[in-house]
Design an enzyme around this catalytic site. Structure first.
Site, mmCIF file in Angstrom:
data_model
loop_
_atom_site.group_PDB
_atom_site.id
_atom_site.type_symbol
_atom_site.label_atom_id
_atom_site.label_comp_id
_atom_site.label_asym_id
_atom_site.label_seq_id
_atom_site.Cartn_x
_atom_site.Cartn_y
_atom_site.Cartn_z
ATOM 1 N N GLU A 115 11.631 88.120 54.783
ATOM 2 C CA GLU A 115 10.640 88.939 55.611
ATOM 3 C C GLU A 115 9.271 88.721 54.750
ATOM 4 O O GLU A 115 9.320 88.380 53.625
ATOM 5 C CB GLU A 115 11.025 90.405 55.445
ATOM 6 C CG GLU A 115 11.141 90.985 54.085
ATOM 7 C CD GLU A 115 11.502 92.608 54.294
ATOM 8 O OE1 GLU A 115 12.092 93.014 55.420
ATOM 9 O OE2 GLU A 115 11.725 93.360 53.410
ATOM 10 N N LYS A 117 6.215 89.742 52.380
ATOM 11 C CA LYS A 117 6.048 90.591 51.496
ATOM 12 C C LYS A 117 4.542 91.328 51.394
ATOM 13 O O LYS A 117 3.651 90.731 51.139
ATOM 14 C CB LYS A 117 6.178 89.874 49.919
ATOM 15 C CG LYS A 117 6.147 91.010 48.799
ATOM 16 C CD LYS A 117 6.395 90.310 47.528
ATOM 17 C CE LYS A 117 6.423 91.527 46.568
ATOM 18 N NZ LYS A 117 4.959 91.973 46.314
ATOM 19 N N ASP A 119 1.411 93.414 50.889
ATOM 20 C CA ASP A 119 0.526 93.766 49.781
ATOM 21 C C ASP A 119 0.052 95.337 50.023
ATOM 22 O O ASP A 119 -0.891 95.577 50.061
ATOM 23 C CB ASP A 119 -0.724 92.883 49.822
ATOM 24 C CG ASP A 119 -1.397 92.701 48.200
ATOM 25 O OD1 ASP A 119 -0.521 93.418 47.387
ATOM 26 O OD2 ASP A 119 -2.180 92.371 48.244
ATOM 27 N N GLU A 175 7.084 99.779 52.565
ATOM 28 C CA GLU A 175 5.842 99.406 51.986
ATOM 29 C C GLU A 175 4.594 100.121 52.719
ATOM 30 O O GLU A 175 4.605 99.899 54.217
ATOM 31 C CB GLU A 175 5.638 97.924 52.105
ATOM 32 C CG GLU A 175 4.562 97.489 51.094
ATOM 33 C CD GLU A 175 5.156 97.304 49.575
ATOM 34 O OE1 GLU A 175 6.331 97.707 49.353
ATOM 35 O OE2 GLU A 175 4.281 96.898 48.743
ATOM 36 N N TYR A 227 12.333 98.819 54.775
ATOM 37 C CA TYR A 227 13.049 97.470 54.674
ATOM 38 C C TYR A 227 14.238 97.831 53.760
ATOM 39 O O TYR A 227 14.943 96.853 53.724
ATOM 40 C CB TYR A 227 12.333 96.472 53.694
ATOM 41 C CG TYR A 227 11.394 97.027 52.445
ATOM 42 C CD1 TYR A 227 12.196 97.461 51.322
ATOM 43 C CD2 TYR A 227 10.137 96.948 52.444
ATOM 44 C CE1 TYR A 227 11.653 97.915 50.243
ATOM 45 C CE2 TYR A 227 9.454 97.253 51.325
ATOM 46 C CZ TYR A 227 10.132 98.093 50.291
ATOM 47 O OH TYR A 227 9.353 98.576 49.047
ATOM 48 N N LYS A 316 6.098 84.301 45.791
ATOM 49 C CA LYS A 316 4.749 84.784 45.945
ATOM 50 C C LYS A 316 3.953 83.560 46.235
ATOM 51 O O LYS A 316 4.266 82.342 45.917
ATOM 52 C CB LYS A 316 4.130 85.228 44.733
ATOM 53 C CG LYS A 316 5.068 86.245 43.915
ATOM 54 C CD LYS A 316 4.600 87.815 44.494
ATOM 55 C CE LYS A 316 3.125 88.166 43.910
ATOM 56 N NZ LYS A 316 3.428 89.342 43.009
ATOM 57 N N CYS A 410 -38.744 73.650 42.547
ATOM 58 C CA CYS A 410 -37.364 73.005 42.404
ATOM 59 C C CYS A 410 -37.057 72.582 41.274
ATOM 60 O O CYS A 410 -37.900 71.832 40.569
ATOM 61 C CB CYS A 410 -37.632 71.742 43.371
ATOM 62 S SG CYS A 410 -36.255 70.552 43.402
ATOM 63 N N CYS A 413 -37.575 68.270 41.122
ATOM 64 C CA CYS A 413 -38.618 67.550 41.066
ATOM 65 C C CYS A 413 -39.922 68.304 41.036
ATOM 66 O O CYS A 413 -41.167 68.080 41.278
ATOM 67 C CB CYS A 413 -38.661 66.892 42.796
ATOM 68 S SG CYS A 413 -39.278 68.306 43.944
ATOM 69 N N CYS A 429 -36.587 73.251 48.923
ATOM 70 C CA CYS A 429 -37.367 72.364 48.220
ATOM 71 C C CYS A 429 -38.546 71.628 49.084
ATOM 72 O O CYS A 429 -37.941 71.143 49.988
ATOM 73 C CB CYS A 429 -36.721 71.322 47.252
ATOM 74 S SG CYS A 429 -37.578 69.967 46.714
ATOM 75 N N CYS A 435 -38.057 64.057 46.159
ATOM 76 C CA CYS A 435 -37.135 64.809 45.342
ATOM 77 C C CYS A 435 -36.014 63.855 45.129
ATOM 78 O O CYS A 435 -35.300 63.521 46.054
ATOM 79 C CB CYS A 435 -36.792 66.067 46.070
ATOM 80 S SG CYS A 435 -35.398 66.884 45.150
HETATM 81 O O1 JCF Z 1 7.056 94.134 51.565
HETATM 82 C C1 JCF Z 1 7.227 94.423 50.241
HETATM 83 N N1 JCF Z 1 6.285 94.219 49.406
HETATM 84 C C2 JCF Z 1 8.722 94.512 49.779
HETATM 85 C C3 JCF Z 1 8.900 95.274 48.589
HETATM 86 C C4 JCF Z 1 9.693 94.288 50.749
HETATM 87 C C5 JCF Z 1 10.965 94.354 50.464
HETATM 88 O O2 JCF Z 1 11.914 93.994 51.129
HETATM 89 C C6 JCF Z 1 11.315 94.983 49.029
HETATM 90 C C7 JCF Z 1 10.392 95.358 48.271
HETATM 91 C C8 JCF Z 1 10.619 95.868 46.898
HETATM 92 C C9 JCF Z 1 11.904 95.958 46.563
HETATM 93 N N2 JCF Z 1 12.795 95.260 48.749
HETATM 94 C C10 JCF Z 1 13.070 95.572 47.522
HETATM 95 C C11 JCF Z 1 14.278 96.015 47.310
#
Ligand code: JCF
Length: 680
Positions: A115, A117, A119, A175, A227, A316, A410, A413, A429, A435
């Site tokens: 899936e 991740k 932020d 998240e 999740y 990442k 400039c 020149c 310029c 130039c």
């Molecule tokens: O989307 C995320 N940042 C994310 C963090 C998704 C996950 O399935 C995670 C997590 C942090 C810990 N699963 C765990 C066990």
């Protein structure tokens, strides 16, 4: 007043209806009733509850906002620790992760639930008998903070779970994040109110969740994807992570629609590539993907090392933002004299490459951000865009710095810099081809691949040719001899000979390349191609009036004026004559070739994306324009066709969204083949 049976029933009905609507709208993203109807029903419930406060329940949609501000957050101990994830930054680390798991479990092909991740920040939700009773931040994983009042304001989080099959006590984890749009709107709002502007969506989400006043938190556009499950009582959970996600969704919780089951390291890496390609077109920020061993039984076997599970990995993306120092600010003078400030940076690895320069755009941008030499700054590089400075970290500014002053002349020149554009943002310029910076850029453009295509005539050589005075204008290139070139620094005799050969070869060209190479302001490859197909010969272009030029579709007044002016500038006419007498030539127009006659794809707008097998994108564009089509770089509602080769990018997704006809390579060849056979 004791509520009547009827009032009781109506309140329950309204609660269910409004909660269902909330679910459709915020979890499924598929509203089924109008906002107006929702508001009407909500007001009806509010009136009922005002008359009979005993009708208010903890899961009433009127109870999302309204809790009193608090003075601090109470600590929450996580019964089941909230784990963090081990990070991986490359394919090798993913392969190692998979190999370890195969070794430890003796399973050949391991299934993973993959899936995106997100932020954002990890949050725990506690449901008792299906009712949301507590929301907590992750904190250090062992102890977090009670942010129940704020979590209740997040619309996609159900106050009551759907169905009946849920455990009496259930902790769900996920998240909490803010979308790009939500972040932008929030910052606009903050700016208007003179309040703090957030640096990125993650900080905005974290700050919002830790708002002491839930009424303020309610106005923050937070979202959540779930999740995992933490503590749970008296119940059997599915035996696979992916099925667990499906179950959470059935209980009315929001889970990522992008989760998938993949097999082995290869499956993981293919998923990573797919998400990396979609990253910039997603409405929220992701900083990688997460792989989890799909079988919960195998997860158990694998266990944790310190505070991270051995069965999960966060793969990442390369960081898109980094901090570094500004070592200098320099001005670059472009082909048409535009003066662009550039920051010289301490090199940093960001967005997958080492960055040592960033554009500062223009004078007002430097002034607005007050970027100074010596500053520590945040640089950003997203996708293929030019690296830029996002902000200055003022706390880290050294003592003796001075505001940058944009010069009046400039740097190359010494001619005056004139300011153009609405707020004088474009600095130019005024030295023209006197130039040497403009002259160098002009020659580099002339020699470039899509222009005269002189192989080996790189930046360093052009700089030397101009600095030594061997070349004053592009026509001088054709008078160079090998011995003069061999005299340049770091130029071996052999490569001097090769360069002269390349220059010689470039004499035979096409009209469209030649027109593009001239560097007429506002004339790119597309316009050059149009001019070549419509006029057939250079003399016809040069003699055209502005009106004639404008009669070509897609050539507007600004471009027409620029072309017209170019051919009336004696210096330009002289250089063109010199080029022709040096032997630069192109095939004469075929008799009967289209000039202004209607072309088969006249007026059609195409966008190309992905890799074609049978020809380069340049060639495809060339073929299309020759048939009268226009080829643009970005998809909009005016696009007629998108040609999608292998591994198409975000343009493809956008086109699908807009319902634009998508042609694969075969379909594309079909179109250009057919019209070529019958009409040309
Ligand atoms: O989307 C995320 N940042 C994310 C963090 C998704 C996950 O399935 C995670 C997590 C942090 C810990 N699963 C765990 C066990």
């Amino acid at each position: 007043m004791i509520p009547t049976k009827q009032a009781l029933k109506r309140a329950a009905e309204l609660r269910d209806l409004l909660n269902e609507h909330n679910y459709n709208y915020y979890v499924l993203d598929q509203p089924v009733i109008s906002d107006a109807e929702y508001d009407r029903r909500l007001r009806e419930l509010q009136t009922l509850e005002a008359e009979h406060p005993e009708l208010i329940t903890i899961d009433s949609p009127t109870q999302r906002v309204g809790a009193k501000p608090v003075s601090g957050f109470v600590p929450v101990k996580h019964e089941v620790p909230m784990l963090s994830l081990n990070n991986a930054f490359g394919a090798d680390a993913v392969e190692l992760f998979d190999r370890r798991i195969r070794d430890l479990t003796r399973v050949d092909a391991v299934e993973y639930a993959a899936e995106p991740k997100l932020d954002g920040l990890a949050v725990s939700l506690l449901y008792e008998r299906g009712l949301l009773v507590r929301g907590a931040t992750r904190g250090d994983g062992a102890t977090g903070e009670d942010v129940t009042q704020n979590v209740r304001t997040i619309r996609c989080i159900p106050l009551r779970l759907k169905g009946e099959s849920f455990p009496p006590r259930l902790e769900v984890r996920g998240e909490v994040f803010m979308s790009h749009d939500g972040f932008r709107l929030l910052n606009e709002e903050q700016q208007r109110a003179g309040a703090k502007v957030f640096v990125n969506p993650r900080n905005a989400a974290a700050g919002s969740l830790r708002q002491l006043d839930p009424a303020l938190a309610a106005a923050r556009p937070l979202e959540m994807y779930c999740y995992a499950v933490g503590q749970h009582e008296n119940s059997e959970l599915p035996d696979r992570q992916f099925d667990l996600l499906k179950l959470l969704a059935r209980w009315g919780l929001r889970v990522s629609p992008l989760a998938e089951v993949v097999t082995g390291a290869d499956g993981c890496l293919a998923y990573y590539d797919k998400l990396a390609g979609r990253r910039l077109s997603l409405p929220y920020g992701i900083d990688g993907v997460v792989y989890k061993v799909n079988s919960l039984a195998l997860q158990e076997v694998l266990g944790n090392i310190s505070r991270a599970p051995r069965w999960a990995l966060a793969h990442k993306f390369p960081a898109q933002e980094e901090t570094t120092e500004v070592r200098g600010i320099e001005l670059q003078v472009g082909r048409t004299g535009a003066v662009t400030p550039v920051a010289r940076l301490r090199p940093v690895f960001v967005g997958g490459v080492t960055v040592s320069n960033a554009t500062l755009h223009n004078r007002s941008e430097i002034e607005r951000m007050d970027i100074r030499v010596g500053d520590t700054v945040v640089v950003r590089r997203a996708g293929d865009v030019i690296p830029e400075i996002v902000k200055v970290i003022e706390q880290r500014r050294p003592k003796a710095t001075r505001r940058y002053r944009f010069p009046d002349t400039c740097p190359v020149c010494a001619a005056h810099i004139v300011y153009e554009g609405g707020e004088g943002v474009i600095a130019r310029c005024s030295g023209g081809l006197y130039c040497s910076a403009q002259r160098k850029q002009h020659i580099k453009h002339f020699a470039s691949r899509k222009a005269m295509d002189i192989e080996g005539l790189g930046n360093k050589i052009v700089d030397q040719l101009v600095d030594t005075g061997l070349v004053k204008d592009v026509a001088d290139l054709y008078r160079l001899d090998a011995s003069a070139v061999a005299g340049l620094e770091r130029m071996a005799e052999k490569s001097a000979g090769q360069l002269i050969d390349a220059i010689t070869r470039s004499r035979r060209t096409t009209l469209e390349r030649f027109l593009f190479a001239l560097g007429i302001p506002h004339v790119g490859e597309n316009t050059a191609r149009l001019l070549a197909t419509h006029h057939g010969c250079l003399e016809s272009v040069a003699e055209s009036s502005e009106d004639d030029l404008q009669s070509i579709p897609d050539i507007g007044p600004i471009v027409a004026r620029s072309i017209h002016a170019f051919f009336r500038q004696p210096h330009n006419v002289e250089v063109i004559e010199k080029l022709k007498s040096a032997g630069v030539s192109w095939p004469a127009p075929r008799p009967g070739s289209p000039s202004t006659a209607a072309l088969p794809l006249q007026g059609k707008v195409f966008v190309l994306t992905g890799t074609l097998q049978s020809m380069s994108r340049d060639e495809a564009a060339s073929r299309l324009t020759a048939l009268g089509a226009r080829v643009t770089g970005s998809v909009s509602s005016r696009t007629d066709f998108i040609v999608a080769g292998a591994a198409p990018g975000s343009k493809f997704e956008k086109a699908e969204k807009l319902g634009i006809t998508v042609l694969d390579e075969e379909g594309f060849i079909g179109i250009i083949g057919k019209v070529t056979d019958t009409n040309v």
